[in-house]
Design a protein around this motif. Sequence first.
Motif, PDB file in Angstrom:
ATOM      1  N   LEU A  20       0.822  -1.204   0.000  1.00 24.91           N
ATOM      2  CA  LEU A  20       0.000   0.000   0.000  1.00 24.91           C
ATOM      3  C   LEU A  20       0.858   1.257   0.000  1.00 24.91           C
ATOM      4  O   LEU A  20       0.567   2.231  -0.709  1.00 24.91           O
ATOM      5  CB  LEU A  20      -0.936  -0.009   1.206  1.00 24.91           C
ATOM      6  CG  LEU A  20      -1.951   1.110   1.307  1.00 24.91           C
ATOM      7  CD1 LEU A  20      -2.921   1.050   0.142  1.00 24.91           C
ATOM      8  CD2 LEU A  20      -2.699   1.012   2.626  1.00 24.91           C
ATOM      9  N   ALA A  21       1.937   1.249   0.763  1.00 23.36           N
ATOM     10  CA  ALA A  21       2.849   2.392   0.780  1.00 23.36           C
ATOM     11  C   ALA A  21       3.512   2.582  -0.577  1.00 23.36           C
ATOM     12  O   ALA A  21       3.670   3.716  -1.048  1.00 23.36           O
ATOM     13  CB  ALA A  21       3.904   2.205   1.867  1.00 23.36           C
ATOM     14  N   ALA A  22       3.905   1.487  -1.219  1.00 23.45           N
ATOM     15  CA  ALA A  22       4.491   1.592  -2.553  1.00 23.45           C
ATOM     16  C   ALA A  22       3.484   2.146  -3.540  1.00 23.45           C
ATOM     17  O   ALA A  22       3.818   2.994  -4.384  1.00 23.45           O
ATOM     18  CB  ALA A  22       4.991   0.228  -3.024  1.00 23.45           C
ATOM     19  N   ALA A  23       2.248   1.694  -3.430  1.00 22.99           N
ATOM     20  CA  ALA A  23       1.220   2.152  -4.367  1.00 22.99           C
ATOM     21  C   ALA A  23       0.944   3.640  -4.190  1.00 22.99           C
ATOM     22  O   ALA A  23       0.919   4.391  -5.170  1.00 22.99           O
ATOM     23  CB  ALA A  23      -0.062   1.349  -4.162  1.00 22.99           C
ATOM     24  N   VAL A  24       0.760   4.075  -2.954  1.00 25.29           N
ATOM     25  CA  VAL A  24       0.362   5.462  -2.718  1.00 25.29           C
ATOM     26  C   VAL A  24       1.563   6.409  -2.786  1.00 25.29           C
ATOM     27  O   VAL A  24       1.562   7.384  -3.545  1.00 25.29           O
ATOM     28  CB  VAL A  24      -0.367   5.591  -1.365  1.00 25.29           C
ATOM     29  CG1 VAL A  24      -0.647   7.032  -1.031  1.00 25.29           C
ATOM     30  CG2 VAL A  24      -1.666   4.797  -1.405  1.00 25.29           C
ATOM     31  N   LEU A  25       2.602   6.125  -1.997  1.00 26.07           N
ATOM     32  CA  LEU A  25       3.742   7.047  -1.936  1.00 26.07           C
ATOM     33  C   LEU A  25       4.599   6.991  -3.198  1.00 26.07           C
ATOM     34  O   LEU A  25       4.982   8.032  -3.744  1.00 26.07           O
ATOM     35  CB  LEU A  25       4.583   6.738  -0.699  1.00 26.07           C
ATOM     36  CG  LEU A  25       3.873   6.874   0.643  1.00 26.07           C
ATOM     37  CD1 LEU A  25       4.787   6.459   1.771  1.00 26.07           C
ATOM     38  CD2 LEU A  25       3.352   8.280   0.837  1.00 26.07           C
ATOM     39  N   GLY A  26       4.909   5.793  -3.648  1.00 25.20           N
ATOM     40  CA  GLY A  26       5.696   5.663  -4.873  1.00 25.20           C
ATOM     41  C   GLY A  26       4.948   6.165  -6.094  1.00 25.20           C
ATOM     42  O   GLY A  26       5.525   6.815  -6.966  1.00 25.20           O
ATOM     43  N   GLY A  27       3.653   5.863  -6.162  1.00 22.73           N
ATOM     44  CA  GLY A  27       2.844   6.361  -7.275  1.00 22.73           C
ATOM     45  C   GLY A  27       2.756   7.875  -7.283  1.00 22.73           C
ATOM     46  O   GLY A  27       2.817   8.509  -8.333  1.00 22.73           O
ATOM     47  N   TYR A  28       2.631   8.469  -6.087  1.00 21.68           N
ATOM     48  CA  TYR A  28       2.591   9.927  -5.997  1.00 21.68           C
ATOM     49  C   TYR A  28       3.926  10.533  -6.427  1.00 21.68           C
ATOM     50  O   TYR A  28       3.959  11.538  -7.147  1.00 21.68           O
ATOM     51  CB  TYR A  28       2.251  10.368  -4.571  1.00 21.68           C
ATOM     52  CG  TYR A  28       2.183  11.857  -4.423  1.00 21.68           C
ATOM     53  CD1 TYR A  28       1.063  12.560  -4.824  1.00 21.68           C
ATOM     54  CD2 TYR A  28       3.253  12.578  -3.904  1.00 21.68           C
ATOM     55  CE1 TYR A  28       0.996  13.933  -4.705  1.00 21.68           C
ATOM     56  CE2 TYR A  28       3.205  13.947  -3.785  1.00 21.68           C
ATOM     57  CZ  TYR A  28       2.080  14.630  -4.188  1.00 21.68           C
ATOM     58  OH  TYR A  28       2.022  15.984  -4.073  1.00 21.68           O
ATOM     59  N   GLY A  29       5.026   9.920  -5.994  1.00 18.38           N
ATOM     60  CA  GLY A  29       6.345  10.426  -6.394  1.00 18.38           C
ATOM     61  C   GLY A  29       6.551  10.368  -7.897  1.00 18.38           C
ATOM     62  O   GLY A  29       7.070  11.306  -8.503  1.00 18.38           O
ATOM     63  N   LEU A  30       6.137   9.273  -8.509  1.00 18.75           N
ATOM     64  CA  LEU A  30       6.257   9.158  -9.960  1.00 18.75           C
ATOM     65  C   LEU A  30       5.357  10.163 -10.665  1.00 18.75           C
ATOM     66  O   LEU A  30       5.783  10.829 -11.614  1.00 18.75           O
ATOM     67  CB  LEU A  30       5.915   7.740 -10.413  1.00 18.75           C
ATOM     68  CG  LEU A  30       6.008   7.516 -11.918  1.00 18.75           C
ATOM     69  CD1 LEU A  30       7.471   7.431 -12.334  1.00 18.75           C
ATOM     70  CD2 LEU A  30       5.269   6.271 -12.322  1.00 18.75           C
ATOM     71  N   ALA A  31       4.128  10.291 -10.216  1.00 18.56           N
ATOM     72  CA  ALA A  31       3.201  11.235 -10.851  1.00 18.56           C
ATOM     73  C   ALA A  31       3.687  12.666 -10.698  1.00 18.56           C
ATOM     74  O   ALA A  31       3.609  13.460 -11.635  1.00 18.56           O
ATOM     75  CB  ALA A  31       1.806  11.076 -10.252  1.00 18.56           C
ATOM     76  N   TRP A  32       4.210  13.016  -9.529  1.00 19.38           N
ATOM     77  CA  TRP A  32       4.714  14.363  -9.299  1.00 19.38           C
ATOM     78  C   TRP A  32       5.897  14.672 -10.209  1.00 19.38           C
ATOM     79  O   TRP A  32       5.962  15.738 -10.821  1.00 19.38           O
ATOM     80  CB  TRP A  32       5.112  14.524  -7.834  1.00 19.38           C
ATOM     81  CG  TRP A  32       5.529  15.910  -7.486  1.00 19.38           C
ATOM     82  CD1 TRP A  32       4.724  16.971  -7.221  1.00 19.38           C
ATOM     83  CD2 TRP A  32       6.868  16.384  -7.371  1.00 19.38           C
ATOM     84  NE1 TRP A  32       5.484  18.072  -6.947  1.00 19.38           N
ATOM     85  CE2 TRP A  32       6.805  17.746  -7.025  1.00 19.38           C
ATOM     86  CE3 TRP A  32       8.120  15.780  -7.522  1.00 19.38           C
ATOM     87  CZ2 TRP A  32       7.944  18.515  -6.833  1.00 19.38           C
ATOM     88  CZ3 TRP A  32       9.246  16.556  -7.328  1.00 19.38           C
ATOM     89  CH2 TRP A  32       9.153  17.904  -6.987  1.00 19.38           C
ATOM     90  N   GLY A  33       6.835  13.728 -10.318  1.00 17.23           N
ATOM     91  CA  GLY A  33       7.975  13.919 -11.213  1.00 17.23           C
ATOM     92  C   GLY A  33       7.555  14.020 -12.663  1.00 17.23           C
ATOM     93  O   GLY A  33       8.081  14.837 -13.428  1.00 17.23           O
ATOM     94  N   LEU A  34       6.587  13.215 -13.061  1.00 22.13           N
ATOM     95  CA  LEU A  34       6.096  13.252 -14.434  1.00 22.13           C
ATOM     96  C   LEU A  34       5.416  14.576 -14.744  1.00 22.13           C
ATOM     97  O   LEU A  34       5.623  15.152 -15.818  1.00 22.13           O
ATOM     98  CB  LEU A  34       5.135  12.092 -14.680  1.00 22.13           C
ATOM     99  CG  LEU A  34       4.629  11.917 -16.106  1.00 22.13           C
ATOM    100  CD1 LEU A  34       5.782  11.562 -17.032  1.00 22.13           C
ATOM    101  CD2 LEU A  34       3.566  10.853 -16.157  1.00 22.13           C
TER     102      LEU A  34
END
Length: 103
Positions: A20-34
């Motif tokens: 869940l942490a990978a999905a939410v935090l990692g996904g947010y980090g990728l989306a923010w960088g993109l």
Amino acid sequence: MRNAANTPAVSTRLAVLARLAAAVLGGYGLAWGLVAACTSLAVAAGMGFHDAEFLSSLVGVLAFLGALLWAIAARRLWPVWAVLLGGGALLAGVGSAVQAALI
């Protein structure tokens, strides 16, 4: 004494929490960088800032959804963390470099 049939093991709870942490935090980090990279690249290509920001935000939402689904469906979690955090950092660096070149 704990009944194993009624309560999940601690390791299962930690695995779900890590996923869940990978999905939410990692996904947010990728989306923010993109979003940062796409916005700065679109502005550098001549698009208006607000149009570029809106278009990049739409792409970021789709990327977050894809990252969320991938993190939940992946068999192993360490590649998910590596791609999401590494990709997010790389894209944020690209966005920052392009923005610095524009100013």
